[in-house]
Design a protein around this motif. Structure first.
Motif, PDB file in Angstrom:
ATOM      1  N   ARG A 189       0.833  -1.212   0.000  1.00 60.19           N
ATOM      2  CA  ARG A 189       0.000   0.000   0.000  1.00 60.19           C
ATOM      3  C   ARG A 189       0.866   1.260   0.000  1.00 60.19           C
ATOM      4  NH1 ARG A 189      -4.511  -1.582   4.437  1.00 60.19           N
ATOM      5  NH2 ARG A 189      -5.786  -2.859   3.067  1.00 60.19           N
ATOM      6  N   ARG A 190       1.905   1.255   0.826  1.00 59.00           N
ATOM      7  CA  ARG A 190       2.796   2.430   0.864  1.00 59.00           C
ATOM      8  C   ARG A 190       3.473   2.634  -0.487  1.00 59.00           C
ATOM      9  NH1 ARG A 190       4.269   0.340   5.963  1.00 59.00           N
ATOM     10  NH2 ARG A 190       6.189  -0.465   5.051  1.00 59.00           N
ATOM     11  N   GLN A 191       3.928   1.557  -1.095  1.00 62.72           N
ATOM     12  CA  GLN A 191       4.573   1.657  -2.409  1.00 62.72           C
ATOM     13  C   GLN A 191       3.590   2.155  -3.464  1.00 62.72           C
ATOM     14  OE1 GLN A 191       6.205  -2.210  -3.225  1.00 62.72           O
ATOM     15  NE2 GLN A 191       8.037  -1.852  -1.971  1.00 62.72           N
TER      16      GLN A 191
ATOM     17  N   ALA B  17       0.936   4.020  -2.895  1.00 61.07           N
ATOM     18  CA  ALA B  17       0.674   5.442  -2.609  1.00 61.07           C
ATOM     19  C   ALA B  17       1.828   6.292  -3.128  1.00 61.07           C
ATOM     20  CB  ALA B  17       0.471   5.649  -1.110  1.00 61.07           C
ATOM     21  N   LYS B  18       3.060   5.825  -2.927  1.00 62.45           N
ATOM     22  CA  LYS B  18       4.236   6.544  -3.413  1.00 62.45           C
ATOM     23  C   LYS B  18       4.244   6.585  -4.938  1.00 62.45           C
ATOM     24  CE  LYS B  18       8.305   6.074  -1.055  1.00 62.45           C
ATOM     25  NZ  LYS B  18       9.577   5.388  -0.716  1.00 62.45           N
ATOM     26  N   PHE B  19       3.910   5.457  -5.579  1.00 60.91           N
ATOM     27  CA  PHE B  19       3.858   5.385  -7.037  1.00 60.91           C
ATOM     28  C   PHE B  19       2.777   6.317  -7.578  1.00 60.91           C
ATOM     29  CE2 PHE B  19       2.265   3.352 -10.972  1.00 60.91           C
ATOM     30  CZ  PHE B  19       3.422   3.422 -11.723  1.00 60.91           C
ATOM     31  N   LYS B  20       1.604   6.348  -6.931  1.00 61.29           N
ATOM     32  CA  LYS B  20       0.523   7.225  -7.359  1.00 61.29           C
ATOM     33  C   LYS B  20       0.958   8.687  -7.278  1.00 61.29           C
ATOM     34  CE  LYS B  20      -4.234   8.449  -6.243  1.00 61.29           C
ATOM     35  NZ  LYS B  20      -5.359   8.237  -5.334  1.00 61.29           N
ATOM     36  N   LEU B  21       1.638   9.025  -6.191  1.00 64.82           N
ATOM     37  CA  LEU B  21       2.115  10.397  -6.018  1.00 64.82           C
ATOM     38  C   LEU B  21       3.099  10.764  -7.137  1.00 64.82           C
ATOM     39  CD1 LEU B  21       1.972  12.883  -4.170  1.00 64.82           C
ATOM     40  CD2 LEU B  21       3.891  11.911  -2.904  1.00 64.82           C
ATOM     41  N   GLU B  22       4.008   9.855  -7.462  1.00 66.18           N
ATOM     42  CA  GLU B  22       4.968  10.115  -8.543  1.00 66.18           C
ATOM     43  C   GLU B  22       4.268  10.231  -9.885  1.00 66.18           C
ATOM     44  OE1 GLU B  22       8.212   7.324  -8.648  1.00 66.18           O
ATOM     45  OE2 GLU B  22       8.572   7.565  -6.483  1.00 66.18           O
TER      46      GLU B  22
ATOM     47  N   CYS C 276       1.207  11.211 -10.412  1.00 63.53           N
ATOM     48  CA  CYS C 276       0.482  12.504 -10.423  1.00 63.53           C
ATOM     49  C   CYS C 276       1.461  13.647 -10.718  1.00 63.53           C
ATOM     50  CB  CYS C 276      -0.236  12.736  -9.117  1.00 63.53           C
ATOM     51  SG  CYS C 276      -1.713  11.710  -8.916  1.00 63.53           S
ATOM     52  N   LYS C 277       2.664  13.589 -10.122  1.00 62.05           N
ATOM     53  CA  LYS C 277       3.675  14.616 -10.362  1.00 62.05           C
ATOM     54  C   LYS C 277       4.084  14.616 -11.846  1.00 62.05           C
ATOM     55  CE  LYS C 277       5.929  14.887  -5.869  1.00 62.05           C
ATOM     56  NZ  LYS C 277       7.169  14.603  -5.140  1.00 62.05           N
TER      57      LYS C 277
END
Length: 160
Positions: A142-144, A146-151, A153-154
């Motif tokens: 889940r953390r990975q 969330a991190k991937f989604k954030l990247e 989106c950027k």
């Protein structure tokens, strides 16, 4: 329920022969008893007032009653007692060993149950540990994500 000794003998033979065949025993112990006659005899001695426990005076009264003798329940009680405690003589040493035998016979199922409970406890602890490991792995995924989604989106914002 059976009216004559002949009927009792027939039923006794039938039960004994079939128990031998089914249980593969040479001579199984078959004890013909009449619970109804035994209860009537015990209640006739006043054991209903003492919770079914007979004192020695009531026991003497009971053994002299024809209904008790006909019920053969005394033989049954003696068989059960001898099986659990063992045929104890009059010396105190043999009574002590009889009590020890009874204690062991009653404790054996408890020891088996305790061993089973311990085995189940160990197995469940292993399953709990495995489930906790899977939950930890799921949380890491889940953390990975969330991190991937954030990247992602950027990157999408940068391309606009």
């Amino acid at each position: 329920m059976l009216d004559s000794e002949e009927e009792v003998s027939q039923v006794l033979g039938f039960v004994s022969s079939n128990a031998s065949k089914l249980l593969q025993l040479d001579s199984p112990a078959v004890l013909p008893i009449s619970g109804r006659a035994a209860l009537k005899a015990k209640l006739g001695c006043g054991s209903g007032q003492s919770g079914g426990v007979l004192d020695s005076w009531e026991d003497e009264m009971l053994s002299s009653q024809p209904g008790w003798q006909k019920s053969r329940f005394g033989e049954f009680e003696k068989f059960i007692y001898d099986f659990l405690v063992g045929s104890a003589g009059s010396s105190s040493g043999s009574m002590r060993s009889g009590g020890e035998g009874l204690r062991l016979k009653l404790q054996t199922p408890l020891f088996v149950a305790d061993a089973l409970m311990e085995a189940v406890r160990v197995r469940l602890e292993g399953e709990i540990a495995a489930a906790q490991g899977e939950l930890a792995a799921l949380e890491a995924v889940r953390r990975q994500l969330a991190k991937f989604k954030l990247e992602m989106c950027k990157d999408a914002e940068a391309q606009r």
